[in-house]
Design a protein around this motif. Sequence first.
Motif, short mmCIF file in Angstrom:
data_model
loop_
_atom_site.label_atom_id
_atom_site.label_comp_id
_atom_site.label_asym_id
_atom_site.label_seq_id
_atom_site.Cartn_x
_atom_site.Cartn_y
_atom_site.Cartn_z
N ARG A 132 -8.02 2.80 -2.42
CA ARG A 132 -7.14 2.44 -3.53
C ARG A 132 -6.11 3.54 -3.72
N ALA A 133 -4.88 3.14 -3.96
CA ALA A 133 -3.79 4.08 -4.22
C ALA A 133 -3.66 4.24 -5.73
N PRO A 134 -3.06 5.31 -6.19
CA PRO A 134 -2.95 5.54 -7.62
C PRO A 134 -2.10 4.50 -8.36
N SER A 135 -1.13 3.91 -7.71
CA SER A 135 -0.29 2.92 -8.38
C SER A 135 -0.02 1.76 -7.43
N ALA A 136 0.45 0.66 -7.98
CA ALA A 136 0.76 -0.51 -7.15
C ALA A 136 1.87 -0.18 -6.16
N GLU A 137 2.86 0.58 -6.60
CA GLU A 137 3.96 0.95 -5.72
C GLU A 137 3.48 1.83 -4.58
N ALA A 138 2.65 2.81 -4.89
CA ALA A 138 2.12 3.70 -3.86
C ALA A 138 1.22 2.93 -2.90
N GLU A 139 0.45 2.00 -3.45
CA GLU A 139 -0.42 1.18 -2.61
C GLU A 139 0.41 0.33 -1.65
N TYR A 140 1.47 -0.26 -2.16
CA TYR A 140 2.33 -1.08 -1.31
C TYR A 140 2.96 -0.24 -0.20
N MET A 141 3.48 0.92 -0.54
CA MET A 141 4.12 1.78 0.45
C MET A 141 3.12 2.24 1.51
N GLU A 142 1.93 2.57 1.09
CA GLU A 142 0.91 3.00 2.04
C GLU A 142 0.53 1.86 2.98
N ARG A 143 0.33 0.67 2.40
CA ARG A 143 -0.03 -0.50 3.21
C ARG A 143 1.10 -0.86 4.17
N GLU A 144 2.33 -0.79 3.70
CA GLU A 144 3.47 -1.12 4.56
C GLU A 144 3.58 -0.15 5.73
N SER A 145 3.38 1.14 5.46
CA SER A 145 3.41 2.14 6.54
C SER A 145 2.30 1.90 7.54
N ALA A 146 1.10 1.63 7.04
CA ALA A 146 -0.03 1.37 7.94
C ALA A 146 0.23 0.11 8.76
N ASP A 147 0.76 -0.93 8.14
CA ASP A 147 1.07 -2.16 8.87
C ASP A 147 2.11 -1.92 9.95
#
Length: 188
Positions: free
Chosen positions: A110-125
């Motif tokens: 889990r990321a600290p915020s929705a925005e951070a979670e999205y950015m992390e997931r996008e980078s991983a993808d």
Amino acid sequence: MEEAYLQHLSELNVSDLRRLMETYGEDVWNYAYVITRNTHTADDVAQEVFIKAYRSFAGFRGEASIKTWLLKIARNTALSYRMKPFLRKVLLFGDRMPDGVSPLSTSDQRAPSAEAEYMERESADQLWRQVLKLPTKFRDPLVLSAHYGLSMEEISAVTGASLGTVKSRIHRAKKKIADAWEGEIVDE
């Protein structure tokens, strides 16, 4: 699961097979997906891997870990599936994961915020898209090393390539990913 316990069995019973599937099922499916690039085929391959493991457990010599043995069965089974003419034709049209699904992601992070979670997931993808674009001979050793944490010797046993070849392919795969990643950043 106690690998030492399983390594001394001459055959698996249903509860041992279930524990094996619970422990290694996700790893086997993910590796099958990396090779086949198709969720349905990865499902079939993973099922077949455990059927083969159940039937041939008496032949398991314990020279490698159970995980390495299962991943080798997964690799051989997935490569066999890819060679079937019907599947080659079907895969031309159905080789994409559903939008937003990463083949090797876990839902526990889990990321600290929705925005951070999205950015992390996008980078991983983006990174996994680059990994999946690699030719099989580079992709397999890299995934076995980076995602599964196998040693060079275990990767050599799974892929059938010499130790030097494995090291070289991992190095070249990382270089190709770095070059592609750098190209994506420059293009933006």
